[in-house]
Design an enzyme around this catalytic site. Structure first.
Site, PDB file in Angstrom:
ATOM      1  N   ARG A  10      98.367  31.504   6.373  1.00  0.00           N
ATOM      2  CA  ARG A  10      97.746  31.345   7.698  1.00  0.00           C
ATOM      3  C   ARG A  10      96.276  30.967   7.616  1.00  0.00           C
ATOM      4  O   ARG A  10      95.721  30.437   8.562  1.00  0.00           O
ATOM      5  CB  ARG A  10      97.881  32.644   8.499  1.00  0.00           C
ATOM      6  CG  ARG A  10      99.285  32.880   8.984  1.00  0.00           C
ATOM      7  CD  ARG A  10      99.295  33.768  10.187  1.00  0.00           C
ATOM      8  NE  ARG A  10      98.882  35.119   9.854  1.00  0.00           N
ATOM      9  CZ  ARG A  10      98.914  36.124  10.708  1.00  0.00           C
ATOM     10  NH1 ARG A  10      99.342  35.920  11.942  1.00  0.00           N
ATOM     11  NH2 ARG A  10      98.534  37.321  10.358  1.00  0.00           N
ATOM     12  N   ARG A  36     102.882  22.871   8.538  1.00  0.00           N
ATOM     13  CA  ARG A  36     103.681  23.498   9.597  1.00  0.00           C
ATOM     14  C   ARG A  36     103.721  22.628  10.845  1.00  0.00           C
ATOM     15  O   ARG A  36     104.759  22.533  11.513  1.00  0.00           O
ATOM     16  CB  ARG A  36     103.071  24.859   9.982  1.00  0.00           C
ATOM     17  CG  ARG A  36     103.540  26.083   9.239  1.00  0.00           C
ATOM     18  CD  ARG A  36     104.907  26.569   9.643  1.00  0.00           C
ATOM     19  NE  ARG A  36     105.074  26.940  11.037  1.00  0.00           N
ATOM     20  CZ  ARG A  36     104.860  28.129  11.554  1.00  0.00           C
ATOM     21  NH1 ARG A  36     104.411  29.095  10.793  1.00  0.00           N
ATOM     22  NH2 ARG A  36     105.081  28.367  12.826  1.00  0.00           N
ATOM     23  N   ARG A  87     100.463  38.755   1.665  1.00  0.00           N
ATOM     24  CA  ARG A  87     101.397  38.012   2.510  1.00  0.00           C
ATOM     25  C   ARG A  87     100.649  37.339   3.661  1.00  0.00           C
ATOM     26  O   ARG A  87      99.576  37.763   4.078  1.00  0.00           O
ATOM     27  CB  ARG A  87     102.507  38.938   3.003  1.00  0.00           C
ATOM     28  CG  ARG A  87     102.124  39.747   4.190  1.00  0.00           C
ATOM     29  CD  ARG A  87     103.040  39.376   5.350  1.00  0.00           C
ATOM     30  NE  ARG A  87     102.721  40.186   6.504  1.00  0.00           N
ATOM     31  CZ  ARG A  87     102.761  39.709   7.729  1.00  0.00           C
ATOM     32  NH1 ARG A  87     103.084  38.469   7.953  1.00  0.00           N
ATOM     33  NH2 ARG A  87     102.466  40.481   8.738  1.00  0.00           N
ATOM     34  N   TYR A 103     111.605  46.863  16.531  1.00  0.00           N
ATOM     35  CA  TYR A 103     111.619  45.561  17.227  1.00  0.00           C
ATOM     36  C   TYR A 103     112.832  45.441  18.145  1.00  0.00           C
ATOM     37  O   TYR A 103     112.739  44.931  19.264  1.00  0.00           O
ATOM     38  CB  TYR A 103     111.613  44.404  16.229  1.00  0.00           C
ATOM     39  CG  TYR A 103     110.237  44.129  15.662  1.00  0.00           C
ATOM     40  CD1 TYR A 103     109.211  43.681  16.480  1.00  0.00           C
ATOM     41  CD2 TYR A 103     109.959  44.333  14.316  1.00  0.00           C
ATOM     42  CE1 TYR A 103     107.944  43.439  15.973  1.00  0.00           C
ATOM     43  CE2 TYR A 103     108.694  44.091  13.801  1.00  0.00           C
ATOM     44  CZ  TYR A 103     107.690  43.640  14.640  1.00  0.00           C
ATOM     45  OH  TYR A 103     106.442  43.409  14.149  1.00  0.00           O
ATOM     46  N   ASP A 134     110.633  35.627   7.343  1.00  0.00           N
ATOM     47  CA  ASP A 134     110.153  36.718   8.187  1.00  0.00           C
ATOM     48  C   ASP A 134     111.217  37.814   8.184  1.00  0.00           C
ATOM     49  O   ASP A 134     112.392  37.536   7.920  1.00  0.00           O
ATOM     50  CB  ASP A 134     109.889  36.259   9.625  1.00  0.00           C
ATOM     51  CG  ASP A 134     109.094  37.301  10.402  1.00  0.00           C
ATOM     52  OD1 ASP A 134     107.860  37.295  10.326  1.00  0.00           O
ATOM     53  OD2 ASP A 134     109.724  38.156  11.059  1.00  0.00           O
TER      54      ASP A 134
HETATM   55  O1  CP3 Z   1     103.237  33.569   4.932  1.00  0.00           O
HETATM   56  C1  CP3 Z   1     103.887  34.330   4.223  1.00  0.00           C
HETATM   57  O2  CP3 Z   1     103.405  34.957   3.247  1.00  0.00           O
HETATM   58  C2  CP3 Z   1     105.357  34.444   4.491  1.00  0.00           C
HETATM   59  C3  CP3 Z   1     105.787  35.699   4.624  1.00  0.00           C
HETATM   60  C4  CP3 Z   1     105.963  36.570   5.820  1.00  0.00           C
HETATM   61  C5  CP3 Z   1     106.025  36.311   7.233  1.00  0.00           C
HETATM   62  N1  CP3 Z   1     106.401  37.467   7.828  1.00  0.00           N
HETATM   63  C6  CP3 Z   1     105.796  35.020   7.909  1.00  0.00           C
HETATM   64  C7  CP3 Z   1     105.212  35.050   9.269  1.00  0.00           C
HETATM   65  C8  CP3 Z   1     106.266  37.892   5.608  1.00  0.00           C
HETATM   66  C9  CP3 Z   1     106.321  38.650   4.285  1.00  0.00           C
HETATM   67  C10 CP3 Z   1     106.540  38.446   6.875  1.00  0.00           C
HETATM   68  C11 CP3 Z   1     106.963  39.832   7.014  1.00  0.00           C
HETATM   69  C12 CP3 Z   1     106.786  40.482   8.310  1.00  0.00           C
HETATM   70  N2  CP3 Z   1     106.998  39.951   9.557  1.00  0.00           N
HETATM   71  C13 CP3 Z   1     106.485  41.853   8.460  1.00  0.00           C
HETATM   72  C14 CP3 Z   1     106.284  42.846   7.363  1.00  0.00           C
HETATM   73  C15 CP3 Z   1     104.990  42.733   6.674  1.00  0.00           C
HETATM   74  C16 CP3 Z   1     103.783  43.173   7.455  1.00  0.00           C
HETATM   75  O3  CP3 Z   1     102.870  42.371   7.569  1.00  0.00           O
HETATM   76  O4  CP3 Z   1     103.714  44.294   7.943  1.00  0.00           O
HETATM   77  C17 CP3 Z   1     106.453  42.108   9.840  1.00  0.00           C
HETATM   78  C18 CP3 Z   1     106.140  43.429  10.500  1.00  0.00           C
HETATM   79  C19 CP3 Z   1     106.788  40.905  10.507  1.00  0.00           C
HETATM   80  C20 CP3 Z   1     106.931  40.678  11.966  1.00  0.00           C
HETATM   81  C21 CP3 Z   1     105.967  39.640  12.383  1.00  0.00           C
HETATM   82  N3  CP3 Z   1     106.237  38.295  12.326  1.00  0.00           N
HETATM   83  C22 CP3 Z   1     104.642  39.808  12.815  1.00  0.00           C
HETATM   84  C23 CP3 Z   1     103.954  41.138  13.036  1.00  0.00           C
HETATM   85  C24 CP3 Z   1     104.099  38.528  13.002  1.00  0.00           C
HETATM   86  C25 CP3 Z   1     102.687  38.177  13.376  1.00  0.00           C
HETATM   87  C26 CP3 Z   1     102.430  37.707  14.745  1.00  0.00           C
HETATM   88  C27 CP3 Z   1     101.091  36.944  14.750  1.00  0.00           C
HETATM   89  O5  CP3 Z   1     101.130  35.727  14.967  1.00  0.00           O
HETATM   90  O6  CP3 Z   1     100.051  37.565  14.521  1.00  0.00           O
HETATM   91  C28 CP3 Z   1     105.119  37.614  12.705  1.00  0.00           C
HETATM   92  C29 CP3 Z   1     105.011  36.161  12.749  1.00  0.00           C
HETATM   93  C30 CP3 Z   1     104.841  35.540  11.408  1.00  0.00           C
HETATM   94  N4  CP3 Z   1     105.597  35.828  10.320  1.00  0.00           N
HETATM   95  C31 CP3 Z   1     103.914  34.520  11.089  1.00  0.00           C
HETATM   96  C32 CP3 Z   1     104.170  34.182   9.749  1.00  0.00           C
HETATM   97  C33 CP3 Z   1     103.505  33.118   8.943  1.00  0.00           C
HETATM   98  C34 CP3 Z   1     102.861  33.916  12.020  1.00  0.00           C
HETATM   99  C35 CP3 Z   1     103.424  33.260  13.228  1.00  0.00           C
HETATM  100  C36 CP3 Z   1     103.933  31.867  13.017  1.00  0.00           C
HETATM  101  O7  CP3 Z   1     103.518  31.202  12.053  1.00  0.00           O
HETATM  102  O8  CP3 Z   1     104.735  31.406  13.852  1.00  0.00           O
END
Ligand code: CP3
Length: 320
Positions: free
Chosen positions: A6, A15, A2, A125, A51
């Site tokens: 990025r 994006r 997943r 959260y 997400d």
């Molecule tokens: O890119 C993909 O594969 C899409 C899928 C995806 C996202 N979030 C997009 C995302 C998935 C499967 C998730 C699940 C998710 N989100 C989880 C469970 C999986 C895991 O990794 O443990 C959790 C805990 C979240 C909560 C969350 N959202 C976090 C911890 C973050 C990261 C913050 C960071 O920037 O490091 C996000 C943001 C997020 N979700 C991003 C993406 C592509 C990056 C920020 C953005 O693009 O704005």
């Protein structure tokens, strides 16, 4: 893998300045972002671009995703009255998501994996207000007001069930329940305060007729508990795959478990680490090769291209 996107330049181009929560409202963009890693890497399944907080956002529970931080709640849950702000998403709330899924199912050659956040991880959260290292407010409510805690996680189970029902109805071929932060709990606390609500979600997925992947990080002590009601259990790099398989038996498949940080090493090291994962599985059926957690943004796409290729060449040799 997943968040594979990025690491991709085409992902950042597509994006642009669109925030994640804006992007998920645009079916064409979701379709493109979901397809990019499949196109580039040739992986065997697609992960819906979304997400775990999308169902909360879609129902008006104020949340932002802050780049480099993660989900941040406008008003964290503090007391019983706050639970009234939570409700399961309906078809209207999720219309952009289901439109994207329908489009994806038409266009993809591989299965699409939908997903939801597990009740415990979402509760963290909501209570902390954002990402947390020690989950102190979460544990304080869990241990200090069990009735309120159970009410919260059961409501979050309803949120996850509704979100997954809409995804599956739109065409998702499998779903993943992400309990990313459950590893902060002791096994007893996991069993008492987190597992029952997650099991209700998994039981609902079984009714939907698609396989369920149950994902955790640092959950090595509770693998057997996580396997109940799941078709596939996520294994992180802390548990050797052969040990996990010996503990879980043949009734459940495993997903994992290359350390995502290993992908930052020189290719020969990555290859050796990947081969060690394959060797630990020893050709048994029911292994979904994957990273133990998401792709790190620093990862070189060329490494992932070679990794997928290696797994395809060497991982199928003695498989089913
Ligand atoms: O890119 C993909 O594969 C899409 C899928 C995806 C996202 N979030 C997009 C995302 C998935 C499967 C998730 C699940 C998710 N989100 C989880 C469970 C999986 C895991 O990794 O443990 C959790 C805990 C979240 C909560 C969350 N959202 C976090 C911890 C973050 C990261 C913050 C960071 O920037 O490091 C996000 C943001 C997020 N979700 C991003 C993406 C592509 C990056 C920020 C953005 O693009 O704005």
């Amino acid at each position: 893998m997943r968040q594979a996107g990025r690491s991709l330049p085409e992902y950042h181009r597509a994006r642009g300045d669109t925030t994640l929560l804006e992007a998920v409202q645009q079916p064409d963009l979701v379709t493109e972002l979901t397809r990019q890693p499949v196109r580039r890497y040739g992986v065997d399944a697609a992960v819906l671009f979304s997400d775990i907080v999308v169902p909360l956002h879609a129902t008006g529970f104020g949340v932002d995703i802050v780049a480099g931080v993660g989900p941040v709640m406008h008003r964290p849950v503090r007391r019983r009255a706050d639970l009234a702000r939570l409700r399961p998403p309906d078809g209207d709330d999720l219309a952009p998501v289901t439109a994207a899924i329908q489009q994806l199912v038409d266009e993809l050659d591989v299965p699409l994996i939908g997903f939801a956040g597990a009740p415990f991880t979402l509760a963290s959260y909501l209570l902390e207000g954002g990402p947390s290292r020690h989950h102190l407010r979460t544990k304080a409510m869990m241990l200090g007001d069990e009735a309120l805690w159970l009410d919260l996680v059961e409501r979050l189970a309803d949120v996850a069930i509704a979100a997954l029902q809409h995804q599956v109805a739109a065409g998702a071929a499998a779903v993943q329940l992400f309990d990313s932060w459950a590893g902060c709990l002791s096994p007893d606390h996991y069993r008492r305060y987190a597992a029952p609500a997650s099991r209700r979600v998994l039981a609902a997925v079984a009714e939907m007729g698609v396989p369920a992947i149950h994902f955790g990080v640092g959950t090595g002590e509770v693998l057997e508990d996580m396997a109940v009601g799941a078709d596939v259990v996520g294994i992180d790099w802390r548990v050797p795959l052969d040990a996990a398989r010996a503990r879980l038996g043949d009734g459940v498949a495993v997903q994992g478990n290359l350390d995502p940080a290993a992908c930052l090493a020189p290719w020969e090291v990555v290859a050796a680490e990947a081969r060690a994962v394959l060797a630990a599985n020893a050709g048994r059926p029911g292994h979904v090769f994957n990273l133990g957690h998401g792709v790190l943004p620093e990862t070189d796409p060329a490494t992932l291209e070679r990794l997928v290729d290696l797994v395809h060449r060497e991982g199928r040799a003695s498989g089913p």
